[in-house]
Design an enzyme around this catalytic site. Structure first.
Site, short mmCIF file in Angstrom:
data_model
loop_
_atom_site.label_atom_id
_atom_site.label_comp_id
_atom_site.label_asym_id
_atom_site.label_seq_id
_atom_site.Cartn_x
_atom_site.Cartn_y
_atom_site.Cartn_z
N ASP A 1 0.81 -1.22 0.00
CA ASP A 1 0.00 0.00 0.00
C ASP A 1 0.85 1.27 0.00
O ASP A 1 0.41 2.30 -0.51
CB ASP A 1 -0.95 0.00 1.20
CG ASP A 1 -2.07 -1.01 1.03
OD1 ASP A 1 -2.52 -1.18 -0.11
OD2 ASP A 1 -2.50 -1.62 2.02
N GLU B 1 3.33 0.75 -3.77
CA GLU B 1 2.61 0.60 -5.04
C GLU B 1 1.52 1.64 -5.23
O GLU B 1 1.16 1.96 -6.37
CB GLU B 1 1.99 -0.80 -5.12
CG GLU B 1 3.02 -1.90 -5.29
CD GLU B 1 2.41 -3.28 -5.39
OE1 GLU B 1 3.02 -4.16 -6.02
OE2 GLU B 1 1.32 -3.49 -4.80
N ASN C 1 -10.56 -1.09 -0.05
CA ASN C 1 -11.56 -1.57 0.90
C ASN C 1 -11.18 -1.32 2.35
O ASN C 1 -12.05 -1.25 3.23
CB ASN C 1 -11.81 -3.07 0.70
CG ASN C 1 -10.52 -3.87 0.76
OD1 ASN C 1 -9.59 -3.64 -0.02
ND2 ASN C 1 -10.44 -4.83 1.67
N TYR C 2 -9.88 -1.18 2.64
CA TYR C 2 -9.44 -1.01 4.03
C TYR C 2 -9.21 0.45 4.38
O TYR C 2 -9.00 1.32 3.51
CB TYR C 2 -8.15 -1.79 4.29
CG TYR C 2 -8.38 -3.17 4.85
CD1 TYR C 2 -8.81 -3.36 6.15
CD2 TYR C 2 -8.18 -4.31 4.07
CE1 TYR C 2 -9.04 -4.62 6.68
CE2 TYR C 2 -8.40 -5.59 4.57
CZ TYR C 2 -8.83 -5.73 5.89
OH TYR C 2 -9.05 -6.98 6.40
#
Length: 633
Positions: A300, A303, A383-384
Site C-alpha cells: 500500500d 505501489e 476496501n481497508y
C-alpha cells in the site's frame, strides 16, 4: 500556471513541512525543463530530505529544499526519477527508469479511470458476464497491482489485474457482491485487456453489505451518555511549523504521500532518542491460491502511495477532545498543489495511573496520572482504512499503534483459505505486515543493538530449587547478524544502547524495542511475494545508516522482481557495533476474518513500543504534578 515570483521558499528548517508554494515551484522547474508533456503525470512527489549530518549541523539561514518527483508518460509507459531544488529553482538530477530491472512507478488515479471502459470493450469480459447473467453497466471494476510472476510477456510493461463486483444501486456497496472465478489482466499503457481468466461461474452473493443503511444498522443503541473531554486551561503542547513541544518532549513532524506521518529529531529532556521514525512500507499478502486470486498481494505504501488519500479528520467523529489539526500538502497527478485539511490530528489523552504507592510503614500515599501526546492520521486505501497513532508518554516511552478497519476483501468462494462471513460470501485469509523504519540516535550517533531475552537455568548447583532464570544478552555486530526473528516465549527484545555513554550506575544508556511478536510473512520462502517483500520475512533488520536507503522494499516496488530494499542494503554486511544504525521492524496482523468483521470491520490493533532502559538514572516522571481534578483529594 501563474509563475511564482518569490525566488526562495519560506521554510526556515530543512525538515519543515511542504508548502503549496514549493509544490508550484517544482512544477514550474519541470515544465521549464520540457518534462511535462500532455500525457505526463506525477507518480510520486515527496521532500528529498538532506542527509542526517547536514540536518544536525543546520543552525540558521535558508536550507536547500529539494523534492523528488517520479514522472510517468501515460502514452508510452516511460518514466523518470527527478530531483528539483525549490530553493535554487533548478533541476538537480534526472534519469530514466529501467522498469524490467528496477520496477515500475506507483499506480496512479489517472490510470484507474479508464479500466471499466476497457473491460466493457472486451468481448471476453462481456461474454463472461453474460454467462453469469450480469449487465456490464452494473459492474464496478477493482484494478489492483499485478505483482511479478512467470509471465515473460509482462516484463517491462505496466500491468494491473482487475476483479469485478456487482453494484445493485448507486448506494449499494459492491464489496458484498464479488463476481468470483473471473479476473482480467490489463495493459495500463495500451489501455487494453491482455487476458481474461474465467475459471467457472460462481454464484454472486446477494446479501447486503450496506453498513451505512439504517435498516441494516438497526435502532440506535440506547443508554450511551455523551462523553466530553475538555481541558479548561487549554492544551499543554505547542506546534509551530511542524515543531512540537510537550512536557520534556521535543520533535518535528512531517508528511509525505508514501509514508504518511513522519516524526523527526525526537528528543526527551534535550537528549536525542530517534532521528527519524516512519512506516516505510506495508504489504497485504492473501492466502487464496485459486487461479484467479493467487497473485493478490498489495504494497500500500510503495505501489499506491496510500497517504495521498489521507482523510480530512473531523472533530467529534475521528477525534475527541481539545484537538489541534495540521494540514498536509502533496501534489496531484498533474503536479499541482493539493492540501489535505486536518490531515494530522494532535491531542492529549489521560492514560490511567502513571505511578502509585501506599506505604505500610510511612503512611505515604502518592499517585500520579499518566497521559500521552497522540499524533495520528487515517487513510483509506481501497476496501481497508488504516490509522497510524504515535504516542509519547510522560515517562519517556514511545509507542506506535496501527489500526485496521474498513471492509474485508471478499470472494464468492468460502472454503479452505477463506472464512464464510455471510451466506455465500467469503473473506480470504491474509496478513497486514508493516515495516517501521527507526533511525535511532540514543544519546548520540554511536549506537549498537543487543538482543536480550530470558533463559531458563537448569536445576543444580547454585539453583538447588529450580526457581532461577537469567537474562541473556547478545550483541548484534554486523548486518548479516542483525536479521532477527521475534521470540515471545523468551520475551526477546532489542536494546539500542550508546557505546560511549553510561548512566550513574555505569550501565550503557539505552532504549528497548519491545515487539508484539506476531507472525511475519507466512508465504513460502520460494514464493514471488517472499522475494518482493523480503523485509517481512524477519521481525528485525539492523542496517548502517545510509541516506539513500529509505524504503524497506526498495524505491520502486510496483512490478519489482524482488531483491530490492533490505536484502540489497545488507549485502555489504557492514559493521553495526557502535555505529549510526537504523532499525527496521516488521509487525502486523494475521487476519482470519470473522463474521463479526462484516459488513464493516471493528478496529484491529497492532504496533510496538520503545521504552527507556538505563537511559535515565531513576524514574523520569517523579516530577509529574498531582492531579488537579475537582474530585481528586
Amino acid at each position: 500556471m501563474t509563475a511564482v515570483e518569490e525566488p526562495r521558499t519560506l521554510s526556515g528548517h530543512p525538515l519543515t513541512m511542504t508548502t503549496e508554494t514549493e509544490v508550484a515551484v517544482v512544477r514550474e522547474v519541470l515544465a521549464a525543463a520540457g518534462m511535462l508533456g500532455e500525457h505526463v503525470r506525477y507518480a510520486f512527489f515527496a521532500p528529498e530530505e538532506p542527509a542526517k549530518a547536514e540536518v544536525l549541523a543546520f543552525d540558521d539561514g535558508v536550507p536547500d529544499r529539494r523534492f523528488r518527483v517520479v514522472l510517468l508518460d501515460l502514452s508510452t509507459g516511460r518514466s523518470w526519477d527527478a530531483v528539483v531544488s525549490a530553493t535554487a529553482r533548478e533541476l538537480v538530477s534526472v534519469r530514466e527508469l529501467e522498469p524490467e530491472r528496477e520496477g515500475q512507478p506507483p499506480i496512479i488515479d489517472s490510470e484507474f479511470e479508464f479500466i471499466e471502459d476497457a473491460l466493457n470493450a472486451s468481448p471476453e469480459w462481456c461474454a463472461a458476464l453474460a454467462e453469469r447473467g450480469i449487465e456490464p453497466a452494473s459492474v464496478r471494476a477493482v484494478p489492483l497491482s499485478a505483482g511479478v510472476y512467470d509471465y515473460p510477456q509482462e516484463k517491462g510493461r505496466r500491468i494491473a489485474r482487475a476483479f469485478g463486483f456487482r453494484q445493485d444501486s448507486e448506494s449499494d456497496h459492491p464489496w458484498a457482491h464479488p463476481i468470483d472465478g473471473l479476473v482480467a489482466y490489463v495493459d495500463l499503457t495500451a489501455r487494453t485487456i491482455d487476458r481474461v481468466i474465467d475459471s467457472g461461474v460462481v454464484p454472486v452473493p446477494a446479501g447486503s453489505g450496506n453498513f451505512d443503511d439504517p435498516a441494516v444498522q438497526g435502532p440506535p443503541l440506547e443508554g450511551l451518555k455523551p462523553i466530553e473531554i475538555t481541558q479548561p486551561e487549554g492544551r499543554s503542547f505547542t506546534e509551530t511549523d511542524g515543531h512540537v513541544r510537550w512536557g520534556k518532549w521535543d520533535l518535528r513532524i512531517g508528511f509525505n504521500e508514501r509514508e504518511g506521518l513522519t516524526l523527526h529529531q525526537i528528543a526527551f529532556d534535550d537528549r536525542p532518542v530517534c532521528y527519524r521514525a516512519s512506516v516505510a512500507e506495508m504489504v497485504v499478502p492473501y492466502a487464496d491460491p485459486a487461479p484467479v486470486r493467487f497473485w493478490q498481494n498489495y504494497f500500500d505504501c510503495g505501489e499506491y502511495m496510500f497517504a495521498r488519500y489521507a482523510d480530512s479528520l473531523q472533530l467529534g467523529c475521528d477525534c475527541l477532545g481539545d484537538i489541534h489539526y495540521v494540514d498536509a500538502t502533496i501534489a496531484d497527478d498533474l503536479g499541482n498543489p493539493k492540501t489535505i485539511s486536518n490531515a494530522i490530528c494532535m491531542h492529549e489523552e489521560d492514560y490511567g495511573v502513571l505511578w502509585k504507592h501506599t506505604d505500610i510503614f510511612t503512611g505515604s500515599r502518592e499517585v500520579r496520572r499518566q497521559r500521552r501526546l497522540v499524533i495520528s492520521f487515517f487513510t483509506p486505501i481501497g476496501n481497508y482504512d488504516y490509522g497510524f497513532y504515535w504516542y509519547l508518554y510522560l515517562d519517556g516511552t514511545i509507542e506506535l499503534e496501527c489500526k485496521a478497519t474498513g471492509i474485508v476483501f471478499t470472494s464468492g468462494t468460502p472454503g479452505e483459505y477463506a472464512t464464510e462471513i455471510a451466506p455465500g460470501l467469503g473473506a480470504p485469509f491474509h496478513q497486514h505486515l508493516f515495516s517501521a523504519r527507526l533511525d535511532m540516535t540514543v544519546d548520540g550517533l554511536a549506537n549498537a543493538v543487543d538482543e536480550v531475552e530470558a533463559g531458563r537455568v537448569p536445576m543444580g548447583e547454585g539453583n538447588r530449587y529450580g526457581n532461577a532464570f537469567s537474562r541473556n544478552s547478545t550483541r548484534l555486530r554486523s548486518e548479516s547478524g542483525g536479521q532477527r526473528d521475534a521470540s515471545p516465549g523468551t520475551a526477546r527484545a532489542w536494546h539500542v544502547v550508546n557505546t560511549e555513554k553510561t548512566n550513574a550506575l555505569g550501565q550503557p544508556v539505552g532504549y528497548v524495542l519491545h515487539p508484539h511478536g506476531q507472525p511475519t510473512l507466512l508465504a513460502d520462502p520460494e514464493s514471488s511475494i517472499a522475494a518482493r517483500a523480503a523485509f517481512a520475512t524477519k521481525a528485525l533488520w539492523v542496517t548502517r545508516y545510509d541516506p539513500a536507503q529509505r524504503y524497506s522494499a526498495g524505491d520502486f516496488v510496483n512490478q519489482n522482481p524482488g531483491g530490492a530494499g533490505l536484502p540489497s542494503y545488507v549485502a555489504a554486511d557492514r559493521d553495526i557495533d557502535g555505529q549510526d544504525v537504523v532499525l527496521w521492524h516488521t509487525f502486523g496482523l494475521t487476519h482470519f476474518p470473522r463474521p463479526e468483521d462484516w459488513p464493516v470491520m471493528p478496529v484491529d490493533y497492532t504496533g510496538f513500543t520503545l521504552k527507556p532502559a538505563g537511559f535515565f538514572d531513576r524514574n523520569p516522571a517523579l516530577d509529574v504534578p498531582p492531579g488537579a481534578a475537582k474530585n481528586c483529594h
